[in-house]
Design a protein around this motif. Structure first.
Motif, PDB file in Angstrom:
ATOM      1  N   VAL A 170       0.871  -1.177   0.000  1.00 44.01           N
ATOM      2  CA  VAL A 170       0.000   0.000   0.000  1.00 44.01           C
ATOM      3  C   VAL A 170       0.909   1.228   0.000  1.00 44.01           C
ATOM      4  O   VAL A 170       1.518   1.571   1.016  1.00 44.01           O
ATOM      5  N   TRP A 171       1.020   1.867  -1.154  1.00 41.64           N
ATOM      6  CA  TRP A 171       1.907   3.020  -1.282  1.00 41.64           C
ATOM      7  C   TRP A 171       1.222   4.269  -0.732  1.00 41.64           C
ATOM      8  O   TRP A 171       0.000   4.359  -0.704  1.00 41.64           O
ATOM      9  N   PRO A 172       1.996   5.258  -0.293  1.00 38.31           N
ATOM     10  CA  PRO A 172       1.384   6.505   0.180  1.00 38.31           C
ATOM     11  C   PRO A 172       0.495   7.127  -0.897  1.00 38.31           C
ATOM     12  O   PRO A 172       0.868   7.168  -2.071  1.00 38.31           O
ATOM     13  N   TYR A 173      -0.655   7.589  -0.493  1.00 37.48           N
ATOM     14  CA  TYR A 173      -1.576   8.275  -1.408  1.00 37.48           C
ATOM     15  C   TYR A 173      -0.993   9.622  -1.811  1.00 37.48           C
ATOM     16  O   TYR A 173      -1.135  10.055  -2.962  1.00 37.48           O
ATOM     17  N   VAL A 174      -0.329  10.255  -0.869  1.00 35.73           N
ATOM     18  CA  VAL A 174       0.298  11.551  -1.126  1.00 35.73           C
ATOM     19  C   VAL A 174       1.381  11.766  -0.079  1.00 35.73           C
ATOM     20  O   VAL A 174       1.293  11.249   1.044  1.00 35.73           O
ATOM     21  N   ILE A 175       2.427  12.502  -0.456  1.00 34.35           N
ATOM     22  CA  ILE A 175       3.469  12.909   0.488  1.00 34.35           C
ATOM     23  C   ILE A 175       3.427  14.425   0.566  1.00 34.35           C
ATOM     24  O   ILE A 175       3.617  15.113  -0.439  1.00 34.35           O
ATOM     25  N   HIS A 176       3.180  14.948   1.756  1.00 32.84           N
ATOM     26  CA  HIS A 176       2.904  16.377   1.950  1.00 32.84           C
ATOM     27  C   HIS A 176       4.014  17.007   2.791  1.00 32.84           C
ATOM     28  O   HIS A 176       4.171  16.693   3.962  1.00 32.84           O
ATOM     29  N   GLY A 177       4.799  17.898   2.170  1.00 28.80           N
ATOM     30  CA  GLY A 177       5.873  18.588   2.871  1.00 28.80           C
ATOM     31  C   GLY A 177       5.430  19.937   3.388  1.00 28.80           C
ATOM     32  O   GLY A 177       4.755  20.695   2.679  1.00 28.80           O
ATOM     33  N   TYR A 215       6.867  23.468   4.902  1.00 30.48           N
ATOM     34  CA  TYR A 215       8.028  24.353   4.959  1.00 30.48           C
ATOM     35  C   TYR A 215       9.075  23.867   3.954  1.00 30.48           C
ATOM     36  O   TYR A 215       8.962  22.791   3.375  1.00 30.48           O
ATOM     37  N   ALA A 216      10.113  24.672   3.745  1.00 28.50           N
ATOM     38  CA  ALA A 216      11.088  24.403   2.690  1.00 28.50           C
ATOM     39  C   ALA A 216      11.863  23.113   2.919  1.00 28.50           C
ATOM     40  O   ALA A 216      12.070  22.325   1.986  1.00 28.50           O
ATOM     41  N   ASP A 217      12.321  22.877   4.154  1.00 27.13           N
ATOM     42  CA  ASP A 217      13.130  21.676   4.408  1.00 27.13           C
ATOM     43  C   ASP A 217      12.327  20.405   4.166  1.00 27.13           C
ATOM     44  O   ASP A 217      12.815  19.447   3.551  1.00 27.13           O
ATOM     45  N   ALA A 218      11.092  20.392   4.610  1.00 30.74           N
ATOM     46  CA  ALA A 218      10.243  19.222   4.377  1.00 30.74           C
ATOM     47  C   ALA A 218       9.822  19.138   2.918  1.00 30.74           C
ATOM     48  O   ALA A 218       9.611  18.037   2.390  1.00 30.74           O
ATOM     49  N   GLY A 219       9.696  20.284   2.238  1.00 31.42           N
ATOM     50  CA  GLY A 219       9.383  20.272   0.817  1.00 31.42           C
ATOM     51  C   GLY A 219      10.495  19.635   0.011  1.00 31.42           C
ATOM     52  O   GLY A 219      10.254  18.840  -0.909  1.00 31.42           O
ATOM     53  N   ASP A 220      11.740  19.971   0.343  1.00 34.09           N
ATOM     54  CA  ASP A 220      12.899  19.367  -0.301  1.00 34.09           C
ATOM     55  C   ASP A 220      12.884  17.855  -0.096  1.00 34.09           C
ATOM     56  O   ASP A 220      13.089  17.063  -1.028  1.00 34.09           O
ATOM     57  N   SER A 221      12.615  17.434   1.145  1.00 32.85           N
ATOM     58  CA  SER A 221      12.565  16.006   1.465  1.00 32.85           C
ATOM     59  C   SER A 221      11.424  15.314   0.735  1.00 32.85           C
ATOM     60  O   SER A 221      11.591  14.205   0.201  1.00 32.85           O
ATOM     61  N   ALA A 222      10.263  15.952   0.709  1.00 36.66           N
ATOM     62  CA  ALA A 222       9.096  15.354   0.051  1.00 36.66           C
ATOM     63  C   ALA A 222       9.332  15.204  -1.448  1.00 36.66           C
ATOM     64  O   ALA A 222       8.885  14.223  -2.057  1.00 36.66           O
ATOM     65  N   ALA A 223      10.050  16.157  -2.048  1.00 31.65           N
ATOM     66  CA  ALA A 223      10.353  16.061  -3.479  1.00 31.65           C
ATOM     67  C   ALA A 223      11.206  14.826  -3.765  1.00 31.65           C
ATOM     68  O   ALA A 223      10.952  14.083  -4.724  1.00 31.65           O
ATOM     69  N   LEU A 224      12.229  14.593  -2.933  1.00 30.82           N
ATOM     70  CA  LEU A 224      13.085  13.429  -3.126  1.00 30.82           C
ATOM     71  C   LEU A 224      12.342  12.124  -2.838  1.00 30.82           C
ATOM     72  O   LEU A 224      12.499  11.131  -3.554  1.00 30.82           O
ATOM     73  N   LEU A 225      11.528  12.121  -1.789  1.00 32.26           N
ATOM     74  CA  LEU A 225      10.773  10.914  -1.447  1.00 32.26           C
ATOM     75  C   LEU A 225       9.727  10.584  -2.510  1.00 32.26           C
ATOM     76  O   LEU A 225       9.575   9.425  -2.914  1.00 32.26           O
ATOM     77  N   SER A 226       8.998  11.591  -2.971  1.00 32.15           N
ATOM     78  CA  SER A 226       7.976  11.336  -3.989  1.00 32.15           C
ATOM     79  C   SER A 226       8.619  10.882  -5.286  1.00 32.15           C
ATOM     80  O   SER A 226       8.052  10.066  -6.020  1.00 32.15           O
ATOM     81  N   GLY A 227       9.836  11.395  -5.569  1.00 39.08           N
ATOM     82  CA  GLY A 227      10.555  10.944  -6.753  1.00 39.08           C
ATOM     83  C   GLY A 227      11.020   9.516  -6.631  1.00 39.08           C
ATOM     84  O   GLY A 227      10.962   8.743  -7.587  1.00 39.08           O
ATOM     85  N   ALA A 228      11.492   9.132  -5.439  1.00 39.16           N
ATOM     86  CA  ALA A 228      11.955   7.761  -5.228  1.00 39.16           C
ATOM     87  C   ALA A 228      10.796   6.768  -5.274  1.00 39.16           C
ATOM     88  O   ALA A 228      10.948   5.640  -5.756  1.00 39.16           O
ATOM     89  N   LEU A 229       9.629   7.170  -4.785  1.00 38.45           N
ATOM     90  CA  LEU A 229       8.476   6.271  -4.720  1.00 38.45           C
ATOM     91  C   LEU A 229       7.521   6.435  -5.896  1.00 38.45           C
ATOM     92  O   LEU A 229       6.637   5.610  -6.097  1.00 38.45           O
ATOM     93  N   ASN A 230       7.693   7.546  -6.645  1.00 39.42           N
ATOM     94  CA  ASN A 230       6.800   7.862  -7.763  1.00 39.42           C
ATOM     95  C   ASN A 230       5.349   7.988  -7.304  1.00 39.42           C
ATOM     96  O   ASN A 230       4.434   7.383  -7.856  1.00 39.42           O
ATOM     97  N   VAL A 231       5.135   8.786  -6.264  1.00 44.90           N
ATOM     98  CA  VAL A 231       3.790   9.085  -5.764  1.00 44.90           C
ATOM     99  C   VAL A 231       3.620  10.599  -5.736  1.00 44.90           C
ATOM    100  O   VAL A 231       4.603  11.346  -5.722  1.00 44.90           O
ATOM    101  N   PRO A 232       2.401  11.131  -5.729  1.00 42.85           N
ATOM    102  CA  PRO A 232       2.181  12.578  -5.785  1.00 42.85           C
ATOM    103  C   PRO A 232       2.714  13.289  -4.547  1.00 42.85           C
ATOM    104  O   PRO A 232       2.738  12.741  -3.443  1.00 42.85           O
ATOM    105  N   MET A 233       3.126  14.528  -4.762  1.00 42.70           N
ATOM    106  CA  MET A 233       3.624  15.370  -3.679  1.00 42.70           C
ATOM    107  C   MET A 233       2.763  16.625  -3.554  1.00 42.70           C
ATOM    108  O   MET A 233       2.343  17.213  -4.553  1.00 42.70           O
ATOM    109  N   VAL A 234       2.518  17.050  -2.316  1.00 42.08           N
ATOM    110  CA  VAL A 234       1.810  18.289  -2.008  1.00 42.08           C
ATOM    111  C   VAL A 234       2.721  19.139  -1.134  1.00 42.08           C
ATOM    112  O   VAL A 234       3.513  18.615  -0.343  1.00 42.08           O
ATOM    113  N   LEU A 235       2.642  20.437  -1.290  1.00 41.27           N
ATOM    114  CA  LEU A 235       3.510  21.355  -0.555  1.00 41.27           C
ATOM    115  C   LEU A 235       2.691  22.440   0.125  1.00 41.27           C
ATOM    116  O   LEU A 235       1.760  22.996  -0.462  1.00 41.27           O
ATOM    117  N   THR A 236       3.045  22.743   1.378  1.00 40.84           N
ATOM    118  CA  THR A 236       2.562  23.942   2.063  1.00 40.84           C
ATOM    119  C   THR A 236       3.788  24.711   2.536  1.00 40.84           C
ATOM    120  O   THR A 236       4.596  24.168   3.295  1.00 40.84           O
TER     121      THR A 236
END
Length: 1066
Positions: free
Chosen positions: A307-314, A316-337
């Motif tokens: 069961v892959w994550p439905y979405v990865i939501h970062g 702030y900037a540091d979590a956004g950077d992390s979410a971009a890399l994680l969503s790229g590694a898992l190929n799942v959608p990313m959301v940013l605030t």
């Protein structure tokens, strides 16, 4: 400072004519400012006395206090003169910074317009003449109709109970600060503020929504004596799941959890600016948890499929950077605030004129933060904001987002017209949610007035019935029954509190009708506060004295977080008004809190309050610079009771729009509208190929999902790791560990000759790569090239020494695989290996063309004698890849000098056709002097809506452009996700320099071995422009996961270094 522009004029007069000239002409001056002082004018003294209190500089203010206390006239004059020159120097510096800022903004506007022009030209080529006009007019026509936006939203399927069967897994990330579910230490430091409360409450609220099975909130694990022990706990449960869920629906992993991942120094609580070099370490740790959790959830609710994550939501900037890399590694959608944006902060700091851009970057790591936000925009499907103003005025400052271009691309996509690989993320305004469960709406009856009279009467009220904060406020007021005008904010100059006090003091009818209560944070001693806050408080005290507001204004020194609802309640009982007069308010959470307690509002018309007022319709908006407007609005609400009651009722009627259920419903509706994606490969691995019971990771998943094993072939170190994991007196836990150890021993005793076993296995063709059987992977990523970009022969010798080093220990050799990571295409790499008599089948994986392709020698993927790339990886990195648009744009940019027109001759690049593939565009660099830096090219491509990973490689002789999600470092994470070979069990061998993606390969949980002297020259000089972020913002200064050996190192020395790295990772 906007309110002190006359200072600059006065300084210019001093500079132009000198103090003597001003002295001579003072009697004839027609200035509105009174320059006389008891018949004699002293320009220096006048300037300092009138100006210094308005300069927001802590050191100047403290100096001024000392000057005033100086009794000696000569010494005082000397100090005044010195201060005058300091302020003069400060103003000159500010003017220079303003000029630089104007030039920078002008250049940026030119770049933006040039980008739009290029996009329009490119996208108009495949349209008819009529459609071309549509493209040019779309940006304008889509700006106005607000109803169109509402209609588009209404077309979305609103999230409801019918989604109950979905059982989603959602990942939230918030890295900095101290995060826990209860007793949050909000305000402990600048990193532990409103964002912490927001993400915790969001996780809880999402877990209660229909269709959501589990929510993981990732943050940093902190095991430091500076903070409470709870921040070192790996896992914390927030809630068990939907309150109305059936028992059968609540699995053992259901609910919301805080997951703390260790990264950076384990025993040090670090401010967010220092976390940047450790981001990749977090990504690898989070990836390990997600993969384990996806398998556990697959067994519980996925029918055996992950069961892959439905979405990865970062957040702030540091979590956004992390979410971009994680969503790229898992190929799942990313959301940013974003919460707070780096470019906006940089603009504000530059306007203040106190610090240069270099100083700001040194203090706040602002350029690294901005690049993280740009990367987040590259990868995000959806960006959530609190207000429309945040979209237009803050995100609009970024290279990766253009409001006009986004509307054009959205309209074209809706019509099915080709966008040539261009993309802009969607922006959605979703105000933060709030918990109104503890708010009790007071009815408008006479009983309320009676209750207030009883509570404010010290003779008739019991101490238990009166909240302590009420007494603290009312002790300032002569008549506490009068309606209370309440302001609640920090004493920050931007909050505009002094203008509010002036408005109140100069409006006699308002003073007669109401009291003013200022909740300005907590303070012990004004002298110990920062300069700006201290100046505001001192000014407030002076204004209270000037207008004789004693008994009419309350400004308590202390209050607790739990007192805030009681303060709102007191103001509501007096039929008061809440005011937020800030010059600009990004959102305005206090306005919603006040409305929930029945308080009408008066708020600034700049920023978030506009959206809040549109939703609640419970007050008036004012110009924060207009003192009369503020007074009139307050007087209107206080004096017109029918209007007051109407605003109060409207607030209560519409406040549900800001509740957590409403927020989550809108949130899930928006996320569901994103393009859903997840790993596409088949997971039905046959048992004869691979027995899950043999996997250390799988065998230990029930022991502890946070346990990490680094199998280095040494029984003692492995046993110690497992003994450490089997902590406590849990006999069942220890039994599980012993079973794993027993299985490992059986495997080891059954092997007579590891080298022979590896050779035999390698010669057998297989549908799946042998990489799946490995427990360790040696990744050779040495960028050894000569001046023409050809691979150097010494690399062959190093490869052979590495092979020998691994074979020194048969136990290690059986468990270890090899990979090579290079910028060369597969054909050139195979030819190079063949020239050195190195067999391709000695490698388990080949990462070629800078990470755009992955190959597995010895598998059934070969056709006609040719090795084929991994098709799953190809589809994995396809996301937002627009090769046609990139080719045309890159050629134009590289052949266009700065600020000039395109030139047709003497192009600095030439397409390297033999190095191209479907996911890599390669160019030969013919003139290195004209090569643009990676930073510069990336900025221009982002402005044109093109998302990619651009780099210089092979000793600066090539430029390669690959998909956004492709890179040599991300390819390693793909191997982890695809074949479950943990990144923490990988050893990457590098030189001291390399291609421009070299820095990405150093940081992370993998071990890095750097060979000194192997590479004489890399391509890193083409990476960054002046004023960009630094290498120290990417690569940790010191790390136990990094070791060094010399170029002449032989097999034994390499083996020893790898062994030491294995121990460091345990």
């Amino acid at each position: 400072m906007a309110g002190n522009e006359w200072i600059n004029g006065y300084l210019e007069a001093i500079l132009d004519s000198g103090a003597a000239a001003i002295e001579e002409n003072k009697t004839s001056s027609s200035s509105s400012v009174n320059l006389r002082e008891r018949g004699h004018f002293n320009p220096t003294k006048y300037f300092v006395e009138e100006v210094v209190t308005g300069v927001d500089e802590t050191d100047l203010h403290r100096t001024w206090i000392k000057v005033v206390a100086t009794r000696n006239t000569r010494e005082r004059s000397s100090r005044l003169e010195n201060m005058c020159w300091r302020i003069w120097h400060l103003t000159r510096k500010k003017k220079q910074l303003e000029l630089d800022d104007i030039q920078r903004l002008a250049n940026r506007r030119w770049e933006r317009e040039q980008g739009r022009k290029d996009v329009t030209e490119d996208m108009s080529e495949d349209l008819s003449e009529g459609e071309k006009g549509d493209v040019l007019g779309e940006a304008v026509s889509l700006d106005s109709p607000r109803k169109k936006f509402q209609r588009n939203f209404s077309n979305l399927e609103v999230w409801s109970d019918k989604h109950k069967e979905k059982r989603l897994y959602i990942v939230l990330i918030s890295l900095h600060g101290l995060v826990r579910g209860d007793n949050m230490e909000l305000g402990r430091d600048s990193d532990t503020g409103g964002q912490i409360k927001y993400v915790v409450e969001l996780a809880k609220a999402l877990a209660k929504m229909p269709g959501v099975y589990r929510v993981d909130l990732f943050t940093r694990q902190v095991s430091s004596p500076e903070v409470d022990w709870s921040y070192g706990e790996p896992t914390e449960m927030l809630t068990t799941g939907p309150e109305d869920g059936d028992g059968a629906d609540l699995g053992e992993s259901c609910g919301a959890y805080i997951i703390r991942i260790p990264f950076g120094p384990r025993d040090n609580y670090m401010r967010k600016e220092l976390l940047w070099p450790h981001i990749q370490e977090f990504v690898d740790g989070a990836l390990a948890h997600i993969l384990n959790m996806s398998k556990v959830l697959g067994e519980q609710i996925g029918g055996g499929h992950p069961v892959w994550p439905y979405v990865i939501h970062g957040h702030y900037a540091d979590a956004g950077d992390s979410a971009a890399l994680l969503s790229g590694a898992l190929n799942v959608p990313m959301v940013l605030t974003g919460h707070s944006l780096g470019r906006n902060k940089l603009e504000q700091l530059l306007k203040q004129g106190r610090q240069s851009k270099e100083d700001i970057n040194s203090t706040y790591r602002i350029m690294r933060r901005i690049e993280a936000e740009e990367l987040s925009l590259d990868a995000a499907e959806l960006v959530i904001t609190s207000t429309k103003q945040e979209i237009d005025e803050q995100w609009g400052l970024y290279d990766g987002f253009d409001v006009k271009l986004e509307k054009v691309l959205r309209a074209r996509a809706r019509r099915g017209v080709n966008c040539h690989g261009r993309y802009m993320p969607r922006m959605a305004v979703i105000p933060p949610g709030m918990d109104f469960s503890n708010v009790i709406a007071q009815e408008d009856t006479t009983e309320v007035d009676g209750e207030l009279a009883a509570l404010t009467n010290s003779d008739g009220a019991s101490p238990k019935t009166r909240p302590p904060i009420w007494s603290e406020v009312m002790r300032f007021l002569t008549n506490p029954h009068k309606p209370m005008i309440l302001a609640l904010s920090r004493p920050d100059p931007k909050k505009n509190i002094t203008t509010l006090v002036k408005a109140f003091g100069e409006c006699r009818p308002l003073r007669e009708l109401a009291n003013l209560t200022l909740i300005m944070g907590n303070r012990d001693d004004i002298d110990e506060m920062s300069g700006g806050n201290a100046n505001v408080l001192i000014t407030v005290l002076k204004l209270v004295d000037k207008y004789d507001l004693y008994g009419q204004v309350a400004f308590p020194k202390h209050h607790k977080q739990v007192d805030v609802p009681e303060i709102y309640r007191l103001a509501a009982k007096t039929k008061g008004v809440f005011i937020n007069p800030a010059f600009i308010e990004p959102f305005g959470l206090t306005l919603i809190e006040a409305a929930a307690h029945g308080l009408p509002m008066v708020a600034t018309k700049n920023g978030g309050p506009v959206d809040i007022h549109r939703a609640l319709n419970n007050g008036l908006l004012v110009d924060p610079h207009d003192q009369q407007s503020i007074a009139s609005a307050l007087l209107k609400l206080v004096s017109e009771k029918n209007l007051w009651h109407e605003c109060r009722k409207n607030g209560w009627k519409n406040i549900h729009l800001f509740s957590w259920p409403e927020h989550c419903r809108t949130y899930l509706t928006r996320v569901a509208a994103c393009r859903m994606r997840h790993p596409q490969w088949q997971t039905d691995t046959p048992a004869d190929e691979f027995d899950p019971e043999e996997s250390f990771n799988d065998s230990l998943k029930d022991v502890d999902m946070s346990l990490r094993l680094s199998v280095d072939g040494e029984k003692t170190s492995l046993t110690e790791s497992l003994d450490t994991a089997a902590y406590g007196d849990d006999q069942q836990l220890q039994d599980q560990v012993q079973r794993v150890l027993s299985r490992m021993k059986k495997q080891e005793t059954g092997v007579l000759d590891s080298g022979a076993d590896r050779k035999l296995t390698d010669n057998l063709p297989s549908k799946y790569p042998l990489l799946r059987r490995r427990r360790r992977l040696i990744v050779i990523a040495l960028d050894c090239y000569d001046s023409r970009g050809n691979p150097e022969k010494k690399m062959i010798q190093i490869v052979q020494e590495i092979f020998k080093a691994i074979k020194l220990d048969p136990q290690i050799a059986r468990l270890t695989g090899f990979a090579i990571s290079t910028a060369m295409p597969i054909s050139e790499l195979m030819e190079f290996l063949k020239s050195g008599n190195v067999k391709v089948n000695d490698f388990d994986a080949l990462i070629c063309s800078s990470g755009s392709e992955v190959y597995y020698p010895g598998t059934h993927s070969e056709e006609d004698g040719k090795i084929c790339p991994d098709p799953d990886y190809a589809s994995h990195v396809e996301y937002r890849w627009g090769s046609d648009g990139l080719k045309k744009t890159i050629w134009k940019l590289m052949n266009t000098p700065e600020g000039g027109e395109a030139k047709s001759s003497h192009s600095p690049i030439q397409e390297d056709v033999k190095s191209n593939n479907s996911h890599c565009i390669s160019y030969l660099i013919k003139d290195l002097r004209k090569a643009r830096k990676v930073d510069d090219m990336r900025q221009k491509l982002r402005m044109r809506g093109l998302r990619c990973h651009l780099m210089y490689c092979r000793n600066s002789t090539r430029m390669q452009v690959i998909p956004l999600l492709a890179s040599r470092s991300q390819a390693l994470r793909y191997l982890f996700v695809r074949w479950r070979l943990n990144v923490a069990n990988m050893f990457v061998i590098l030189g001291e320099t390399g291609d421009t993606d070299y820095e990405e390969l150093i940081a992370g949980t993998h071990k890095t071995l750097i060979m000194k002297g192997v590479i004489e020259k890399g391509s890193e000089e083409l990476l960054r422009t002046a004023g960009s972020y630094l290498r120290d913002d990417i690569v940790p200064g010191e790390s136990p996961l990094v070791a060094h050996v010399n170029e002449e190192a032989r097999a034994e020395e390499i083996a020893n270094a790898l062994r030491q790295l294995s121990k460091a990772g345990n």
